[in-house]
Write an enzyme that holds these catalytic residues in place. Structure first.
Site, short mmCIF file in Angstrom:
data_model
loop_
_atom_site.label_atom_id
_atom_site.label_comp_id
_atom_site.label_asym_id
_atom_site.label_seq_id
_atom_site.Cartn_x
_atom_site.Cartn_y
_atom_site.Cartn_z
N GLY A 40 33.47 77.96 125.99
CA GLY A 40 33.48 76.55 126.41
C GLY A 40 34.55 76.20 127.42
CB SER A 44 28.84 80.53 132.23
OG SER A 44 29.02 81.39 131.14
CB SER A 111 37.43 89.83 128.02
OG SER A 111 37.52 88.82 128.99
N1 PPS Z 1 32.29 85.00 116.82
C1 PPS Z 1 32.16 84.62 118.09
N2 PPS Z 1 33.26 84.48 118.88
C2 PPS Z 1 33.11 84.12 120.16
N3 PPS Z 1 31.92 83.85 120.77
C3 PPS Z 1 30.80 83.97 120.02
C4 PPS Z 1 30.88 84.36 118.67
N4 PPS Z 1 29.60 84.39 118.18
C5 PPS Z 1 28.78 84.05 119.17
N5 PPS Z 1 29.49 83.80 120.30
C6 PPS Z 1 28.87 83.49 121.59
O1 PPS Z 1 29.00 84.69 122.36
C7 PPS Z 1 29.55 84.42 123.64
C8 PPS Z 1 30.71 85.36 123.98
O2 PPS Z 1 30.26 86.63 124.30
P1 PPS Z 1 31.25 87.62 125.04
O3 PPS Z 1 30.47 88.87 125.26
O4 PPS Z 1 31.82 86.95 126.23
O5 PPS Z 1 32.39 87.84 123.95
S1 PPS Z 1 33.53 88.96 123.91
O6 PPS Z 1 34.08 89.07 125.27
O7 PPS Z 1 32.93 90.22 123.48
O8 PPS Z 1 34.52 88.48 122.93
C9 PPS Z 1 30.10 83.02 123.61
O9 PPS Z 1 29.67 82.48 124.84
P2 PPS Z 1 30.62 81.63 125.82
O10 PPS Z 1 30.63 80.28 125.22
O11 PPS Z 1 29.88 81.68 127.12
O12 PPS Z 1 31.97 82.25 125.92
C10 PPS Z 1 29.45 82.37 122.40
O13 PPS Z 1 28.37 81.58 122.80
N1 ADP Z 2 35.17 72.16 135.46
C1 ADP Z 2 34.47 71.53 134.54
N2 ADP Z 2 34.59 70.23 134.30
C2 ADP Z 2 33.87 69.61 133.34
N3 ADP Z 2 32.99 70.24 132.52
C3 ADP Z 2 32.85 71.55 132.69
C4 ADP Z 2 33.56 72.27 133.69
N4 ADP Z 2 33.21 73.58 133.62
C5 ADP Z 2 32.31 73.65 132.61
N5 ADP Z 2 32.08 72.45 132.07
C6 ADP Z 2 31.18 72.16 130.94
O1 ADP Z 2 31.74 72.77 129.79
C7 ADP Z 2 30.74 73.38 128.99
C8 ADP Z 2 31.06 74.87 128.82
O2 ADP Z 2 30.99 75.50 130.09
P1 ADP Z 2 30.58 77.03 130.23
O3 ADP Z 2 30.64 77.36 131.67
O4 ADP Z 2 29.30 77.30 129.52
O5 ADP Z 2 31.79 77.73 129.45
P2 ADP Z 2 31.94 79.21 128.89
O6 ADP Z 2 31.07 80.10 129.74
O7 ADP Z 2 33.39 79.53 129.01
O8 ADP Z 2 31.48 79.14 127.46
C9 ADP Z 2 29.41 73.11 129.71
O9 ADP Z 2 28.81 71.98 129.12
C10 ADP Z 2 29.83 72.82 131.14
O10 ADP Z 2 28.93 71.96 131.78
#
Ligand code: PPS
Ligand code: ADP
Length: 208
Positions: A40, A44, A111
């Site tokens: 979050g 991405s 990561s």
């Molecule tokens: N336990 C737990 N901890 C963290 N994240 C979780 C977990 N379970 C599911 N997810 C979802 O998986 C996304 C992260 O995957 P990654 O491959 O980036 O994780 S890692 O680098 O291997 O830690 C992560 O997506 P992002 O929100 O895009 O970071 C989550 O949606």
């Molecule tokens: N610079 C920004 N300002 C405001 N909202 C953002 C910003 N970057 C991402 N968001 C919002 O935050 C949420 C998580 O973004 P995302 O790119 O999916 O994060 P991550 O890949 O680290 O989980 C999404 O709803 C996205 O629209």
């Protein structure tokens, strides 16, 4: 002939078209932009914004997104320490291949463990691993909760969630740190601009 990992009797085959030729063709230098941060934090979104920005400048990039890769290449892996380490190792190796292909490879994964990121850095030569830290507070990420996962983690329905009951180790020496300004997160385009400016200043957007 050499022994690598579990393999013996294997040979490296050199190809006459190499990285320099591919980089010349693309007029750019291959590298890895590694975006790390909490779920979050905007990884991405930043990755896509950087890729769009580069595309509009005629530069070839490719995004390796953790979530997406877990739909295929890494679908056998979960979120235990060993699985995350293997996840990062594989993506590091794939990113290395993309950089060798001459592309600007943008890897976007939580990561969370420093040693895993450092191992990926060690795979890349001459400053071509650019670590970008999305330094956003947990409170902001949790407030966004785009996928509802923090709520589930707080309710104990997901165990080992990064930032809740699994650690995130921030980088100590990253190339780029992106954070809130006066308590406000900058728009994605502005943060992408910082990354692209860095690439430009370091000479990755031309092959000279
Ligand atoms: N336990 C737990 N901890 C963290 N994240 C979780 C977990 N379970 C599911 N997810 C979802 O998986 C996304 C992260 O995957 P990654 O491959 O980036 O994780 S890692 O680098 O291997 O830690 C992560 O997506 P992002 O929100 O895009 O970071 C989550 O949606
Ligand atoms: N610079 C920004 N300002 C405001 N909202 C953002 C910003 N970057 C991402 N968001 C919002 O935050 C949420 C998580 O973004 P995302 O790119 O999916 O994060 P991550 O890949 O680290 O989980 C999404 O709803 C996205 O629209």
């Amino acid at each position: 002939m050499s022994t690598v990992g579990n393999n013996t009797n294997i040979f490296w085959h050199e190809c006459p078209v190499g990285r320099p030729e591919r980089q010349k063709l693309l007029n750019q230098k291959g590298c890895v932009v590694w975006i790390t941060g909490l779920s979050g934090s905007g990884k991405s979104t930043l990755a896509c914004s950087v890729s769009r920005d580069l595309h509009s400048r005629g530069k070839l990039s490719y995004v390796l997104d953790g979530d997406n890769l877990r739909h295929g290449l890494n679908k056998d892996l979960g979120f235990k320490v060993e699985d995350r380490t293997e996840n990062i190792r594989r993506v590091g190796e794939v990113a290395k291949l993309f950089a060798d292909a001459g592309l600007i490879c943008i890897a976007s994964l939580i990561s969370p463990y420093r040693k895993d990121r450092d191992a990926c850095r060690a795979l890349l030569p001459d400053l071509s691993f650019i670590e970008v830290y999305m330094n956003m507070p947990l409170e902001l990420c949790e407030e966004r909760d785009a996928k509802g996962l923090y709520k589930l983690a707080r309710a104990g329905k997901i165990k080992g969630f990064t930032g809740i009951d699994d650690p995130y180790e921030p980088p100590l020496n990253c190339e780029i740190e992106l954070s809130q300004q006066d308590g406000v997160c900058p728009p994605p385009g502005a943060m992408a601009g910082k990354v692209v400016t860095y690439l430009e200043e370091k000479g990755f957007l031309e092959d000279k």
